[in-house]
Design an enzyme around this catalytic site. Structure first.
Site, PDB file in Angstrom:
ATOM      1  N   GLY A   1     -12.573 -12.659  48.095  1.00 15.76           N
ATOM      2  CA  GLY A   1     -12.506 -13.958  47.438  1.00 15.76           C
ATOM      3  C   GLY A   1     -12.796 -15.088  48.405  1.00 15.76           C
TER       4      GLY A   1
ATOM      5  N   TYR B   1     -24.511 -17.521  31.038  1.00 15.10           N
ATOM      6  CA  TYR B   1     -25.349 -18.292  31.952  1.00 15.10           C
ATOM      7  C   TYR B   1     -26.816 -17.881  31.824  1.00 15.10           C
ATOM      8  CZ  TYR B   1     -21.635 -20.441  34.842  1.00 15.10           C
ATOM      9  OH  TYR B   1     -20.600 -21.197  35.308  1.00 15.10           O
TER      10      TYR B   1
ATOM     11  N   ASP C   1     -16.478 -12.702  40.648  1.00  9.21           N
ATOM     12  CA  ASP C   1     -15.085 -12.491  40.258  1.00  9.21           C
ATOM     13  C   ASP C   1     -14.873 -12.822  38.781  1.00  9.21           C
ATOM     14  OD1 ASP C   1     -15.697 -15.121  40.916  1.00  9.21           O
ATOM     15  OD2 ASP C   1     -13.712 -15.576  41.706  1.00  9.21           O
TER      16      ASP C   1
ATOM     17  N   ASP D   1      -8.308 -17.146  35.786  1.00  2.00           N
ATOM     18  CA  ASP D   1      -8.057 -16.628  37.131  1.00  2.00           C
ATOM     19  C   ASP D   1      -7.715 -17.806  38.037  1.00  2.00           C
ATOM     20  OD1 ASP D   1      -7.876 -15.105  39.404  1.00  2.00           O
ATOM     21  OD2 ASP D   1      -9.851 -14.191  39.233  1.00  2.00           O
TER      22      ASP D   1
END
Length: 231
Positions: A8, A79, A88, A109
């Site tokens: 991340g 998209y 993610d 998230d």
């Protein structure tokens, strides 16, 4: 045994998957001789990940990097430039679609940023939002205003603030909760399944009835991505 790695914005997380069970693991003590494959997702460059990939190569463990695609099985990305969607977020959507099939879902998230993604029961990602995470939201105000200050002992709560620290923190929380409520308006079903993940996922989940907090949501999505990509 499959090694799953999620890189991340602030940390690298790892888990081992064996017979469908996913358990977090310590990357400094990996059972390399028992690992058959390494599957990873990364939002950016990471030296620790590079070291793990080198170790995998030394043990002849094949490595697979998760990527966003326009379509995966019956799941579609909203998209047009699908590669711009954060991996993610895509993995969270994959997990939601697999774990809660034929249900409208909103995936939230909460890390450095808070992401909110809306998914129909048919597997169509409608899009989503990227907000500053709760800590980033509060820090931006304390750093850019003269009289707004924080207190490390003040918790986030869904109530009116009666002093500056809880006015700041509670404002950040209710702004995020409001965004989730707005996301519901984009679905015909106004009671979608809310799925929370990330550092503040448990806190946010507690504000909604029938919501779910799954700290392993992205790891599960990574595992599902690999399984679906093989087909």
């Amino acid at each position: 045994m499959r090694l799953l790695i999620d890189v991340g914005n602030t940390a690298l997380k790892a888990a081992l998957c064996q017979q469908g069970e996913i358990k977090p693991c310590d990357v400094s003590a990996l059972p390399w001789r028992q690992i058959n494959e390494l599957v990873y997702a990364s939002v950016g460059k990471n030296e620790q990940l590079n070291g793990l990939l080198a170790q995998a190569s030394a043990f002849q463990v094949p490595c697979f990097e998760a990527k966003v695609t326009k379509q995966l099985s019956n799941l579609s990305c909203a998209y047009q430039q699908f590669s711009n969607l954060g991996i993610d977020r895509w993995l969270g959507l994959i997990a939601a679609f697999q774990l809660w099939p034929q249900q409208d879902c909103i995936v939230i998230d909460t890390g450095t940023a808070t992401t909110i993604d809306v998914l129909t029961a048919q597997g169509q990602h409608l899009g989503g939002w990227i907000l500053p995470g709760l800590d980033l939201m509060t820090r931006s105000l304390t750093q850019n205003t003269q009289r707004v200050f924080d207190d490390a002992n003040t918790p986030f709560a869904n109530e009116l603030g009666v002093n500056t620290p809880n006015g700041l923190k509670n404002g950040a929380l209710v702004a995020t909760l409001g965004a989730v409520e707005q996301a519901k308006l984009h679905l015909t079903n106004k009671k979608p399944q809310l799925i929370f993940a990330g550092g503040y996922g448990a806190l946010l989940k507690a504000q909604f009835l029938d919501a779910i907090y799954d700290p392993q949501l992205v790891m599960k999505g990574l595992n599902y991505w690999y399984e679906l990509s093989k087909n």
